[in-house]
Design a protein around this motif. Structure first.
Motif, PDB file in Angstrom:
ATOM      1  N   PHE A 143      -2.282   4.328   8.071  1.00  0.00           N
ATOM      2  CA  PHE A 143      -2.319   5.485   7.212  1.00  0.00           C
ATOM      3  C   PHE A 143      -2.932   6.461   8.111  1.00  0.00           C
ATOM      4  O   PHE A 143      -2.691   7.637   7.978  1.00  0.00           O
ATOM      5  N   GLY A 144      -3.978   6.343   8.974  1.00  0.00           N
ATOM      6  CA  GLY A 144      -4.801   7.133   9.622  1.00  0.00           C
ATOM      7  C   GLY A 144      -4.056   7.836  10.701  1.00  0.00           C
ATOM      8  O   GLY A 144      -4.384   8.810  11.210  1.00  0.00           O
ATOM      9  N   LEU A 145      -2.855   7.239  11.160  1.00  0.00           N
ATOM     10  CA  LEU A 145      -1.725   7.993  11.956  1.00  0.00           C
ATOM     11  C   LEU A 145      -1.153   9.428  11.552  1.00  0.00           C
ATOM     12  O   LEU A 145      -0.851  10.269  12.307  1.00  0.00           O
ATOM     13  N   GLY A 146      -1.338   9.374   9.968  1.00  0.00           N
ATOM     14  CA  GLY A 146      -0.502  10.431   9.347  1.00  0.00           C
ATOM     15  C   GLY A 146       0.736  10.685   9.183  1.00  0.00           C
ATOM     16  O   GLY A 146       1.039  11.397   8.280  1.00  0.00           O
ATOM     17  N   ASP A 147       1.461   9.708  10.029  1.00  0.00           N
ATOM     18  CA  ASP A 147       2.937   9.841   9.860  1.00  0.00           C
ATOM     19  C   ASP A 147       3.541   8.713   8.869  1.00  0.00           C
ATOM     20  O   ASP A 147       4.697   8.515   9.289  1.00  0.00           O
TER      21      ASP A 147
ATOM     22  N   PHE B 231       0.904  -1.184   0.190  1.00  0.00           N
ATOM     23  CA  PHE B 231       0.051   0.033   0.211  1.00  0.00           C
ATOM     24  C   PHE B 231       0.886   1.216   0.022  1.00  0.00           C
ATOM     25  O   PHE B 231       1.531   1.604   1.033  1.00  0.00           O
ATOM     26  N   ALA B 232       0.859   1.980  -1.065  1.00  0.00           N
ATOM     27  CA  ALA B 232       1.731   2.944  -1.230  1.00  0.00           C
ATOM     28  C   ALA B 232       1.135   4.271  -0.802  1.00  0.00           C
ATOM     29  O   ALA B 232       1.871   5.499  -0.646  1.00  0.00           O
ATOM     30  N   ASP B 233      -0.240   4.519  -0.747  1.00  0.00           N
ATOM     31  CA  ASP B 233      -0.896   5.607  -0.457  1.00  0.00           C
ATOM     32  C   ASP B 233      -2.208   5.433   0.387  1.00  0.00           C
ATOM     33  O   ASP B 233      -2.775   4.129   0.529  1.00  0.00           O
ATOM     34  N   PRO B 234      -3.069   6.529   1.084  1.00  0.00           N
ATOM     35  CA  PRO B 234      -3.962   6.228   1.690  1.00  0.00           C
ATOM     36  C   PRO B 234      -5.343   5.465   1.046  1.00  0.00           C
ATOM     37  O   PRO B 234      -6.081   4.922   1.425  1.00  0.00           O
ATOM     38  N   GLU B 235      -5.337   5.873  -0.482  1.00  0.00           N
ATOM     39  CA  GLU B 235      -6.432   5.608  -1.293  1.00  0.00           C
ATOM     40  C   GLU B 235      -6.306   3.982  -1.447  1.00  0.00           C
ATOM     41  O   GLU B 235      -7.167   3.399  -1.321  1.00  0.00           O
TER      42      GLU B 235
ATOM     43  N   THR C  59       6.288   2.191   6.755  1.00  0.00           N
ATOM     44  CA  THR C  59       7.021   3.204   6.519  1.00  0.00           C
ATOM     45  C   THR C  59       6.855   4.599   6.780  1.00  0.00           C
ATOM     46  O   THR C  59       5.595   4.892   6.793  1.00  0.00           O
ATOM     47  N   ALA C  60       7.492   5.107   7.814  1.00  0.00           N
ATOM     48  CA  ALA C  60       7.193   6.392   8.145  1.00  0.00           C
ATOM     49  C   ALA C  60       7.592   7.569   7.569  1.00  0.00           C
ATOM     50  O   ALA C  60       8.627   7.497   6.362  1.00  0.00           O
ATOM     51  N   ALA C  61       6.922   8.643   7.497  1.00  0.00           N
ATOM     52  CA  ALA C  61       7.036   9.936   6.814  1.00  0.00           C
ATOM     53  C   ALA C  61       8.484  10.420   7.234  1.00  0.00           C
ATOM     54  O   ALA C  61       9.125  10.351   8.071  1.00  0.00           O
ATOM     55  N   PRO C  62       8.971  11.250   6.047  1.00  0.00           N
ATOM     56  CA  PRO C  62      10.213  11.865   6.316  1.00  0.00           C
ATOM     57  C   PRO C  62      10.096  12.704   7.415  1.00  0.00           C
ATOM     58  O   PRO C  62       9.205  13.553   7.634  1.00  0.00           O
ATOM     59  N   GLY C  63      11.245  12.743   8.275  1.00  0.00           N
ATOM     60  CA  GLY C  63      11.183  13.676   9.488  1.00  0.00           C
ATOM     61  C   GLY C  63      10.579  13.068  10.615  1.00  0.00           C
ATOM     62  O   GLY C  63      10.522  13.580  11.872  1.00  0.00           O
ATOM     63  N   VAL C  64       9.856  11.940  10.327  1.00  0.00           N
ATOM     64  CA  VAL C  64       9.024  11.378  11.877  1.00  0.00           C
ATOM     65  C   VAL C  64      10.094  10.107  12.175  1.00  0.00           C
ATOM     66  O   VAL C  64      10.841   9.384  11.893  1.00  0.00           O
ATOM     67  N   GLU C  65      10.076  10.503  13.573  1.00  0.00           N
ATOM     68  CA  GLU C  65      11.112   9.686  14.491  1.00  0.00           C
ATOM     69  C   GLU C  65      10.203   8.252  15.017  1.00  0.00           C
ATOM     70  O   GLU C  65       9.186   8.472  15.368  1.00  0.00           O
ATOM     71  N   TRP C  66      10.998   7.220  14.644  1.00  0.00           N
ATOM     72  CA  TRP C  66      10.005   5.938  15.397  1.00  0.00           C
ATOM     73  C   TRP C  66      10.104   6.033  16.597  1.00  0.00           C
ATOM     74  O   TRP C  66       8.981   5.127  16.996  1.00  0.00           O
ATOM     75  N   ARG C  67      10.677   6.341  17.319  1.00  0.00           N
ATOM     76  CA  ARG C  67      10.363   6.407  18.710  1.00  0.00           C
ATOM     77  C   ARG C  67       9.126   7.178  19.106  1.00  0.00           C
ATOM     78  O   ARG C  67       8.649   6.760  20.046  1.00  0.00           O
ATOM     79  N   ASP C  68       8.608   8.034  18.349  1.00  0.00           N
ATOM     80  CA  ASP C  68       7.449   8.727  18.652  1.00  0.00           C
ATOM     81  C   ASP C  68       6.227   7.932  17.873  1.00  0.00           C
ATOM     82  O   ASP C  68       5.172   7.805  18.552  1.00  0.00           O
ATOM     83  N   LEU C  69       6.601   7.255  16.566  1.00  0.00           N
ATOM     84  CA  LEU C  69       5.397   6.664  15.973  1.00  0.00           C
ATOM     85  C   LEU C  69       5.291   5.002  16.338  1.00  0.00           C
ATOM     86  O   LEU C  69       4.346   4.889  16.196  1.00  0.00           O
ATOM     87  N   LYS C  70       6.331   4.348  16.871  1.00  0.00           N
ATOM     88  CA  LYS C  70       6.330   2.960  17.208  1.00  0.00           C
ATOM     89  C   LYS C  70       5.149   2.687  18.207  1.00  0.00           C
ATOM     90  O   LYS C  70       4.540   1.480  17.803  1.00  0.00           O
TER      91      LYS C  70
END
Length: 190
Positions: free
Chosen positions: A46-50, A30-34, A64-75
């Protein structure tokens, strides 16, 4: 339920192992929310936004996290979604969404019937030698065609956009295919 995580060669992607089968057959990228609307799990991630990519393998989910997103915050958020999904035994796909067609821009390169033996050798090597190694890194590789010595492959999951994917293609996969199938002159990503 314990969900293990593993790093991948792509620093933006983590591999999550829920300790059970995710997809019994095949993989799904899945490469995008659609695209993710076909799957409640991918849609929630994808609903997480990051999140910019979700990949389902046999026994793992790569995120895969968005550029600039830290895994320690998203994980922690990703783990919570995965935990909720798998403990509730929710379906991986929406009804009628598990079957999907390859998009027109991803259509395979038509193989020449005269190359059937060569293509069979290439596919066998990809399935037995390449795909298991790539799956260990949280991704997949899909055969897209063979034309005049060139093999066309598509990288998915953690391998898509990975800084080392070009090296993997040229130094690993291309050398392997050239060694076993002398008709192969080059491997290209599509």
């Amino acid at each position: 339920m314990l969900i293990e995580t593993e790093p991948t060669p792509n620093p933006a992607t983590l591999k999550f192992l829920p300790g059970q089968t995710v997809m019994a057959a095949g993989t799904r990228d899945f490469a995008d929310p659609e695209e993710a609307e076909a799957s409640p799990l991918a849609n929630a991630l994808f609903g997480l936004g990051d999140v910019t990519g979700v990949f389902f393998g046999y026994d793992f989910v790569s995120v895969t996290a968005a550029p600039g997103v830290e895994w320690r915050d998203l994980k922690p958020d990703v783990l919570a979604i995965l935990m909720d999904h798998f403990t509730a035994q929710m379906p991986l796909f929406m009804p009628g969404a598990a079957d999907f067609a390859v998009a027109a821009d991803e259509a395979a390169i038509a193989d020449d019937p005269a190359d059937a033996d060569i293509v069979a050798q290439i596919r066998e090597l990809i399935d037995t030698r390449v795909r298991p190694a790539v799956a260990n890194d949280g991704g997949d590789i899909v055969y897209r065609g063979f034309d005049k010595g060139k093999v066309y492959l598509r990288m998915q999951g953690a391998c898509s956009g990975c800084p080392s994917s070009t090296a993997t293609l040229k130094n690993g996969i291309e050398q392997l295919l050239k060694y076993y199938v002398p008709e192969v002159t080059e491997v290209r990503a599509v």
